[in-house]
Scaffold this motif. Structure first.
Motif, PDB file in Angstrom:
ATOM      1  N   LEU A   1       0.762  -1.125  -0.034  1.00 38.42           N
ATOM      2  CA  LEU A   1      -0.270  -0.037  -0.078  1.00 38.42           C
ATOM      3  C   LEU A   1       0.708   1.202   0.059  1.00 38.42           C
ATOM      4  O   LEU A   1       0.684   2.076  -0.868  1.00 38.42           O
ATOM      5  CB  LEU A   1      -0.941   0.195   1.279  1.00 38.42           C
ATOM      6  N   ALA A   2       2.049   1.145   0.773  1.00 36.57           N
ATOM      7  CA  ALA A   2       2.811   2.463   0.980  1.00 36.57           C
ATOM      8  C   ALA A   2       3.541   2.607  -0.524  1.00 36.57           C
ATOM      9  O   ALA A   2       3.516   3.742  -0.885  1.00 36.57           O
ATOM     10  CB  ALA A   2       4.096   2.153   1.774  1.00 36.57           C
ATOM     11  N   GLU A   3       3.695   1.489  -1.310  1.00 32.26           N
ATOM     12  CA  GLU A   3       4.360   1.532  -2.588  1.00 32.26           C
ATOM     13  C   GLU A   3       3.413   2.309  -3.610  1.00 32.26           C
ATOM     14  O   GLU A   3       3.724   3.107  -4.446  1.00 32.26           O
ATOM     15  CB  GLU A   3       4.823   0.299  -3.007  1.00 32.26           C
ATOM     16  N   MET A   4       2.168   1.688  -3.469  1.00 30.62           N
ATOM     17  CA  MET A   4       1.131   2.119  -4.521  1.00 30.62           C
ATOM     18  C   MET A   4       0.864   3.758  -4.288  1.00 30.62           C
ATOM     19  O   MET A   4       0.649   4.528  -5.052  1.00 30.62           O
ATOM     20  CB  MET A   4      -0.263   1.662  -4.244  1.00 30.62           C
ATOM     21  N   ALA A   5       1.026   4.321  -2.730  1.00 31.59           N
ATOM     22  CA  ALA A   5       0.883   5.654  -2.493  1.00 31.59           C
ATOM     23  C   ALA A   5       1.983   6.593  -2.947  1.00 31.59           C
ATOM     24  O   ALA A   5       1.804   7.465  -3.559  1.00 31.59           O
ATOM     25  CB  ALA A   5       0.499   5.664  -1.215  1.00 31.59           C
ATOM     26  N   ARG A   6       3.172   5.845  -3.040  1.00 32.06           N
ATOM     27  CA  ARG A   6       4.573   6.619  -3.488  1.00 32.06           C
ATOM     28  C   ARG A   6       4.394   6.717  -5.004  1.00 32.06           C
ATOM     29  O   ARG A   6       4.507   7.587  -5.425  1.00 32.06           O
ATOM     30  CB  ARG A   6       5.502   5.824  -3.187  1.00 32.06           C
ATOM     31  N   LEU A   7       3.665   5.890  -5.710  1.00 27.33           N
ATOM     32  CA  LEU A   7       3.492   5.947  -7.065  1.00 27.33           C
ATOM     33  C   LEU A   7       2.641   7.095  -7.645  1.00 27.33           C
ATOM     34  O   LEU A   7       2.598   7.622  -8.666  1.00 27.33           O
ATOM     35  CB  LEU A   7       3.061   4.574  -7.769  1.00 27.33           C
ATOM     36  N   ARG A   8       1.728   7.472  -6.724  1.00 30.34           N
ATOM     37  CA  ARG A   8       1.134   8.447  -6.891  1.00 30.34           C
ATOM     38  C   ARG A   8       1.553   9.783  -6.638  1.00 30.34           C
ATOM     39  O   ARG A   8       0.956  10.954  -6.716  1.00 30.34           O
ATOM     40  CB  ARG A   8      -0.206   8.539  -6.077  1.00 30.34           C
ATOM     41  N   GLY A   9       2.901   9.729  -6.025  1.00 27.49           N
ATOM     42  CA  GLY A   9       3.577  11.138  -5.927  1.00 27.49           C
ATOM     43  C   GLY A   9       3.330  11.462  -4.447  1.00 27.49           C
ATOM     44  O   GLY A   9       3.802  12.716  -4.334  1.00 27.49           O
ATOM     45  N   ALA A  10       2.574  11.015  -3.725  1.00 31.72           N
ATOM     46  CA  ALA A  10       2.054  11.457  -2.336  1.00 31.72           C
ATOM     47  C   ALA A  10       3.459  11.246  -1.272  1.00 31.72           C
ATOM     48  O   ALA A  10       4.248  10.408  -1.559  1.00 31.72           O
ATOM     49  CB  ALA A  10       0.860  10.567  -1.786  1.00 31.72           C
ATOM     50  N   GLN A  11       3.350  12.169  -0.357  1.00 29.90           N
ATOM     51  CA  GLN A  11       4.429  11.976   0.633  1.00 29.90           C
ATOM     52  C   GLN A  11       3.905  10.732   1.755  1.00 29.90           C
ATOM     53  O   GLN A  11       2.742  10.794   2.097  1.00 29.90           O
ATOM     54  CB  GLN A  11       4.333  13.111   1.165  1.00 29.90           C
ATOM     55  N   VAL A  12       4.648   9.534   1.754  1.00 24.98           N
ATOM     56  CA  VAL A  12       4.218   8.577   2.503  1.00 24.98           C
ATOM     57  C   VAL A  12       5.200   8.367   3.694  1.00 24.98           C
ATOM     58  O   VAL A  12       6.363   8.311   3.567  1.00 24.98           O
ATOM     59  CB  VAL A  12       4.384   7.303   1.696  1.00 24.98           C
ATOM     60  N   HIS A  13       4.328   8.317   4.882  1.00 26.55           N
ATOM     61  CA  HIS A  13       5.139   8.011   5.961  1.00 26.55           C
ATOM     62  C   HIS A  13       4.646   6.689   6.633  1.00 26.55           C
ATOM     63  O   HIS A  13       3.497   6.172   6.438  1.00 26.55           O
ATOM     64  CB  HIS A  13       4.571   8.941   7.224  1.00 26.55           C
ATOM     65  N   VAL A  14       5.535   5.495   7.032  1.00 25.36           N
ATOM     66  CA  VAL A  14       5.200   4.448   7.348  1.00 25.36           C
ATOM     67  C   VAL A  14       5.687   4.279   8.787  1.00 25.36           C
ATOM     68  O   VAL A  14       6.674   4.713   9.590  1.00 25.36           O
ATOM     69  CB  VAL A  14       5.909   3.169   6.537  1.00 25.36           C
ATOM     70  N   VAL A  15       4.564   3.783   9.572  1.00 24.35           N
ATOM     71  CA  VAL A  15       4.636   3.189  10.943  1.00 24.35           C
ATOM     72  C   VAL A  15       4.701   1.708  11.093  1.00 24.35           C
ATOM     73  O   VAL A  15       3.563   1.164  10.692  1.00 24.35           O
ATOM     74  CB  VAL A  15       3.590   3.898  12.100  1.00 24.35           C
ATOM     75  N   GLU A  16       5.708   1.111  11.496  1.00 24.32           N
ATOM     76  CA  GLU A  16       5.917  -0.506  11.687  1.00 24.32           C
ATOM     77  C   GLU A  16       5.031  -0.945  12.835  1.00 24.32           C
ATOM     78  O   GLU A  16       5.437  -0.494  13.937  1.00 24.32           O
ATOM     79  CB  GLU A  16       7.171  -0.808  11.463  1.00 24.32           C
ATOM     80  N   LEU A  17       4.575  -1.978  12.747  1.00 23.76           N
ATOM     81  CA  LEU A  17       4.090  -2.916  13.833  1.00 23.76           C
ATOM     82  C   LEU A  17       5.401  -3.040  14.641  1.00 23.76           C
ATOM     83  O   LEU A  17       6.489  -3.316  14.124  1.00 23.76           O
ATOM     84  CB  LEU A  17       3.187  -4.155  13.712  1.00 23.76           C
TER      85      LEU A  17
END
Lengths: 343, 343
Positions: free
Chosen positions: A85-101
């Motif tokens: 999902l993070a990768e898909m969001a990056r492909l849209r050019g969005a700024q993506v932040h990830v919090v890991e379990l």
């Protein structure tokens, strides 16, 4: 070959396909019945539909409608499907932040709160059950936490490995949820059932014609032609979902939980499992103590069982077993196959 | 109800679905057989596959891989489906130029040449048969013309209403072609068979994870997991395509042409048709002279025939009849239904 992969789940053998037109009045009624059933599956009162595409497309459609280079996304990720999902969001050019379990699969509440506060995301993503790790997040608590900390953030939930097998009550909590037809709904693969809130619909700004939620809404709600859907699969999904609701999702959940508990208890000496409090009842991830995962897979294959290898964080380390629907009934035979020949 | 819409075409009634895993070795063999068969359908020696999605998604995947805001696209459009490709290209932010077919449905060669010269497009789109108008462009001449005038332009062809029913020889002419499973291939809807040249693959820069042609190539050619495809539909398409090739595409084309000629001759007094030299044999568009299209549709429905209303340029003016595969065999009964009760 008995199919105990974490998808596809077996479905009733007799689902013949016939050539129905998407313009057939009877097909419109089937669509409506499916929409009503999906409201129950997702626990929502708003718009539902089944996209023609895989579950992953169901996830990417959220990115195609809610993200662009001016937007910020926050992903709570615990495995391959969160990372996707993070990768898909990056492909849209969005700024993506990830919090890991955490390493144990738990929600890092403090980090999540900090991220919501500092990022102020337009979109929040979480995966209910990540089939790569077989762990489950307490999705209602997570969504309530996000709603309280950041009321204007749209929430998107991946329910691919839970819908139909775990009760969902997403009304007022998720703006968009998606699943796949071939898991807990016990239908053929190729459809992504979705639920979309009124707020979600009003925020849709499509970057894809095929994934345009406004047009998909017009097609399902108003009958306005958009594209030719996978009619036969929609017919099969409608029947499968009716059977799921007839049985009752709480009863299906109970069966999966019991099967999972049996598996865990019976295999304790030979396999490790994720911590009990985060383990998903629908996807059992087994870490063999004395054999390689490949050897376990080969042994099971020889006994007529198909399960799946680890992927993402569990690649090369685990075997993954699906316990959706009728798969749970096969668990005793599976244990015998695992213990009878092994160790 | 006999289905004479321009899609879905009827398919053999007995296509039972069974739960096969996309990781099953036998399914990998089915995928390979389907790829080989699609090479024959498209008339290419390179990569082929079937995307899980509608034919429209097959078209948008070209935009998702070959276009971005720095690129220029030229669309030769003759109806709703050409306009749709232009819209998809605009959604990618590309600069889009459209050359329209003449009012008679002919290619305006001079205008096309001028546009290629002045625009120097990165991508050229054309629709072989536009089902909204039932007209067909001489696709090989058009593609050769583009290749000669602008050798560096990638060419994309929509063969939704021709593949499987009209011989295609796209080797060296098209970089990407797409169709839909439910038309000339006589299979259930929900898949977009594609052909992609080596040059096309090398130019792919995906803006979509689900539509990423490089990953789709890795999945079909190397077995590298991407997404869960619509396994049952792929199995059904493989069988349907084998039957199409067994019969032979030239023979299927002959049957459609004869059915179309019969229809045209028999209905001459009561209906107008597109000019003979541009009329597609797979989709007959009939303009009633004395009745409204709605009345014709209702009459046919009462006689047990489902055909389609006009759309796009033919909306409110025509009825559209599909003559794919076995539909052509029903044409005599259709004519009787049209003339027997009518006028």
């Amino acid at each position: 070959m008995r199919l105990l992969t974490p998808g596809p789940a077996p479905f009733q053998a007799e689902v013949p396909m016939k050539a129905t037109s998407h313009t057939d009045p009877d097909f419109r009624k089937t669509m409506k019945r499916l929409q009503d059933a999906l409201q129950q599956v997702f626990g929502v009162s708003g718009f539902t539909a089944a996209l023609t595409g895989s579950g992953s497309w169901g996830g990417e459609v959220a990115c195609m409608n809610f993200l662009d280079p001016t937007k910020k996304a926050l992903v709570l990720s615990g495995g391959l499907f969160g990372a996707r999902l993070a990768e898909m969001a990056r492909l849209r050019g969005a700024q993506v932040h990830v919090v890991e379990l955490t390493g144990e699969g738990k929600v890092p509440w403090g980090l999540l709160g900090d991220a919501l506060h500092s990022v102020k995301p337009d979109l929040f993503f979480c995966v209910h059950v990540d089939t790569s790790t077989g762990t489950m997040v307490p999705v209602h608590e997570v969504l309530e936490f996000v709603r309280n900390a950041s009321p204007y953030t749209l929430s998107v939930v991946d329910t691919v490995a839970s819908a139909g097998n775990v009760p969902l009550h997403l009304e007022g909590l998720a703006d968009y949820a998606f699943t796949a037809s071939q898991k807990g709904l016990s239908a053929p693969a190729g459809l992504a059932p979705i639920a979309l809130s009124a707020r979600g619909l009003s925020h849709a700004r499509p970057a894809s014609w095929y994934g345009d939620l406004t047009r998909i809404w017009e097609f399902w709600e108003r009958g306005k032609y958009h594209h030719t859907p996978a009619v036969s699969l929609i017919e099969a999904l409608e029947r499968a979902t009716a059977r799921v609701l007839e049985e009752g999702i709480p009863r299906r959940e109970k069966r999966s939980k019991e099967a999972y508990a049996f598996l865990r208890e019976a295999l304790r000496g030979d396999f490790d499992f994720p911590p009990e409090e985060v383990a998903a009842p629908t996807v059992a991830v087994l870490f063999p103590k004395r054999e390689s995962p490949e050897a376990v897979l080969a042994r099971l294959e020889a006994s007529g069982f198909r399960v799946a290898p680890g992927i993402g964080p569990t690649a090369g380390k685990a075997v993954r077993v699906g316990l959706f629907g009728s798969q749970a009934e096969a668990v005793q035979d599976l244990v015998e196959a695992l213990l009878g020949v092994g160790a």
